[in-house]
Design a protein around this motif. Structure first.
Motif, PDB file in Angstrom:
ATOM      1  N   UNK A  25     -26.509  16.891  39.210  1.00 17.92           N
ATOM      2  CA  UNK A  25     -25.378  17.536  39.871  1.00 17.92           C
ATOM      3  C   UNK A  25     -25.868  18.576  40.883  1.00 17.92           C
ATOM      4  N   UNK A  26     -25.247  18.578  42.069  1.00 19.43           N
ATOM      5  CA  UNK A  26     -25.598  19.583  43.075  1.00 19.43           C
ATOM      6  C   UNK A  26     -25.206  20.983  42.594  1.00 19.43           C
ATOM      7  N   UNK A  27     -26.002  21.971  42.956  1.00 22.35           N
ATOM      8  CA  UNK A  27     -25.756  23.348  42.559  1.00 22.35           C
ATOM      9  C   UNK A  27     -25.714  24.248  43.796  1.00 22.35           C
ATOM     10  N   UNK A  28     -25.104  25.425  43.641  1.00 24.47           N
ATOM     11  CA  UNK A  28     -25.038  26.394  44.745  1.00 24.47           C
ATOM     12  C   UNK A  28     -25.717  27.709  44.403  1.00 24.47           C
ATOM     13  N   UNK A  29     -25.745  28.050  43.102  1.00 25.24           N
ATOM     14  CA  UNK A  29     -26.434  29.267  42.677  1.00 25.24           C
ATOM     15  C   UNK A  29     -27.022  29.038  41.297  1.00 25.24           C
ATOM     16  N   UNK A  30     -27.969  29.877  40.927  1.00 23.17           N
ATOM     17  CA  UNK A  30     -28.649  29.661  39.654  1.00 23.17           C
ATOM     18  C   UNK A  30     -29.410  30.918  39.262  1.00 23.17           C
ATOM     19  N   UNK A  31     -30.163  30.799  38.144  1.00 26.67           N
ATOM     20  CA  UNK A  31     -30.921  31.926  37.600  1.00 26.67           C
ATOM     21  C   UNK A  31     -32.400  31.550  37.509  1.00 26.67           C
TER      22      UNK A  31
ATOM     23  N   UNK B  53     -29.162  43.354  29.527  1.00 22.96           N
ATOM     24  CA  UNK B  53     -28.200  43.245  30.620  1.00 22.96           C
ATOM     25  C   UNK B  53     -28.065  41.774  31.003  1.00 22.96           C
ATOM     26  N   UNK B  54     -27.083  41.494  31.872  1.00 22.98           N
ATOM     27  CA  UNK B  54     -26.879  40.123  32.335  1.00 22.98           C
ATOM     28  C   UNK B  54     -27.782  39.857  33.537  1.00 22.98           C
ATOM     29  N   UNK B  55     -28.446  38.702  33.625  1.00 27.42           N
ATOM     30  CA  UNK B  55     -29.335  38.436  34.761  1.00 27.42           C
ATOM     31  C   UNK B  55     -28.562  38.256  36.059  1.00 27.42           C
ATOM     32  N   UNK B  56     -29.248  38.492  37.150  1.00 26.67           N
ATOM     33  CA  UNK B  56     -28.671  38.334  38.487  1.00 26.67           C
ATOM     34  C   UNK B  56     -28.865  36.894  38.957  1.00 26.67           C
ATOM     35  N   UNK B  57     -27.782  36.272  39.412  1.00 29.13           N
ATOM     36  CA  UNK B  57     -27.893  34.919  39.942  1.00 29.13           C
ATOM     37  C   UNK B  57     -28.391  34.972  41.380  1.00 29.13           C
ATOM     38  N   UNK B  58     -28.941  33.853  41.826  1.00 32.41           N
ATOM     39  CA  UNK B  58     -29.483  33.749  43.184  1.00 32.41           C
ATOM     40  C   UNK B  58     -28.933  32.492  43.846  1.00 32.41           C
ATOM     41  N   UNK B  59     -28.812  32.492  45.158  1.00 33.35           N
ATOM     42  CA  UNK B  59     -28.388  31.260  45.853  1.00 33.35           C
ATOM     43  C   UNK B  59     -29.415  30.161  45.651  1.00 33.35           C
ATOM     44  N   UNK B  60     -28.909  28.926  45.505  1.00 29.22           N
ATOM     45  CA  UNK B  60     -29.830  27.807  45.366  1.00 29.22           C
ATOM     46  C   UNK B  60     -30.453  27.504  46.728  1.00 29.22           C
TER      47      UNK B  60
ATOM     48  N   UNK C 180     -41.881  23.985  34.196  1.00 30.43           N
ATOM     49  CA  UNK C 180     -40.581  24.642  34.119  1.00 30.43           C
ATOM     50  C   UNK C 180     -39.916  24.586  35.485  1.00 30.43           C
ATOM     51  N   UNK C 181     -38.626  24.283  35.505  1.00 28.64           N
ATOM     52  CA  UNK C 181     -37.919  24.281  36.788  1.00 28.64           C
ATOM     53  C   UNK C 181     -37.838  25.712  37.308  1.00 28.64           C
ATOM     54  N   UNK C 182     -37.857  25.919  38.625  1.00 27.48           N
ATOM     55  CA  UNK C 182     -37.850  27.276  39.177  1.00 27.48           C
ATOM     56  C   UNK C 182     -36.533  28.005  38.992  1.00 27.48           C
ATOM     57  N   UNK C 183     -35.434  27.238  38.837  1.00 25.75           N
ATOM     58  CA  UNK C 183     -34.127  27.862  38.676  1.00 25.75           C
ATOM     59  C   UNK C 183     -33.289  27.052  37.692  1.00 25.75           C
TER      60      UNK C 183
END
Length: 331
Positions: free
Chosen positions: A63-69, A82-89, A166-169
């Motif tokens: 599935x295509x993604x737009x943001x991730x961790x 704390x909750x991690x910060x998401x980043x743009x894919x 490991x996948x980068x995101x």
């Protein structure tokens, strides 16, 4: 530290004597955050994997993604509470566009540690569970994999993989398991009371008892499904819970033999309806009910993993031939 399931709110077989013929055993795994080694049974720890053996990968489109961790961001955020910060894919947003995606090692169980773990093909006594970290079209399906091994033979390898690919995101924070040690405990368990899981007269009796308890004691009344039959959380053997889907027939696709439950991976170790199963060691004895549970997420959501919409993942294997393909059922 051991984990001890409290006595049930009522004596199950004293209330329902006919259930004695249907009693089973399950091993509650009681995962708790820790530092397991690769020769330990665990959830989220290092997998015992010979370094000359290829790591499992998923070759299917994702599935295509737009943001991730970023995995290291997740680990740092958890350590800080704390909750991690998401980043743009980055790039075009297709997780597998540059090649196969490595599976994430979710757990491994040795029969020497886990009573009741069924034997695998050719006498295998170590099972390892993997999941692709991304979803698959058209229904956002997941891909899982089992790897059976003979523990003594595997442990004789000269070198082991210490840093699996490991996948980068990761699309979701809950794709990364928290390393957890286990505290196996065998308890009695009884089938889900619906459809053909139990004889119809017995189900009618259970339903009537539930109704009477609710009328007499209100919202704090015990119920068969939540308090007497099947414990929540990670467990090996026993009976599947069918809270989300209702009972299903699970037959082997190779030989049509009814399959048996190998293990259940739970999204949570308890919810509002199942707090009576929380071990004594995780309770404040001065308090009662749900308020007595101590430890926060490390007790209620220790592995940080999610399956479906907070469902259980049931893994079924064929008792006639454990080498036949397993089946994965969310419920």
């Amino acid at each position: 530290m051991t984990r001890t399931t409290p006595a049930r709110p009522v004596s199950v077989e004293a209330v329902f004597p006919d259930l004695a013929a249907h009693r089973g055993r399950t091993t509650r795994l009681h995962p708790r955050p820790g530092r397991p080694g690769m020769r330990d049974s665990h959830v989220g720890g290092p997998i015992l994997w010979p370094d000359l053996e290829p790591w499992p990968v998923c070759h299917e489109p994702h599935q295509r993604e737009t943001e991730a961790y970023v995995p290291d961001d997740i680990r740092s955020a958890r350590a800080a509470g704390v909750w991690p910060r998401s980043r743009p894919w980055p790039g075009a947003g297709t997780p597998g566009e540059d090649g196969p995606v490595p599976f994430v090692g979710l757990a491994q169980f040795f029969r020497r540690d886990v009573p009741g773990l069924a034997a695998g093909p050719d006498g295998a006594d170590l099972v390892q569970l993997f999941r692709c970290p991304f979803t698959h079209d058209p229904y956002l399906e997941r891909r899982y994999r089992l790897r059976w091994r003979r523990a003594a033979e595997t442990e004789r390898a000269q070198h082991f993989l210490t840093a699996p690919p490991e996948v980068p995101m990761l699309r979701w924070e809950h794709e990364l398991p928290e390393p957890c040690v286990l505290h196996p405990e065998e308890v009695d368990t009884y089938p889900w009371a619906e459809d053909d899981e139990l004889p119809a007269p017995l189900i009618t009796l259970i339903d009537s008892w539930d109704d009477a308890q609710a009328a007499e004691r209100g919202p704090d009344a015990p119920s068969y499904q939540c308090d007497l039959s099947i414990p929540p959380g990670w467990r090996v053997g026993g009976f599947p819970s069918w809270a989300s889907t209702g009972p299903r027939t699970v037959d082997c696709t190779s030989c049509a033999t009814p399959m048996r439950l190998l293990l259940t991976a739970g999204s949570d170790e308890m919810d509002a309806d199942s707090h009576s199963w929380m071990p004594l060691e995780d309770r404040d004895p001065s308090l009662r009910g749900n308020a007595s549970i101590q430890g926060g997420p490390s007790v209620v959501q220790p592995t940080r993993l999610r399956f479906g919409r907070d469902a259980d993942l049931h893994v079924f294997t064929c008792p006639a031939d454990p080498g036949h393909p397993p089946q994965w059922v969310l419920s």
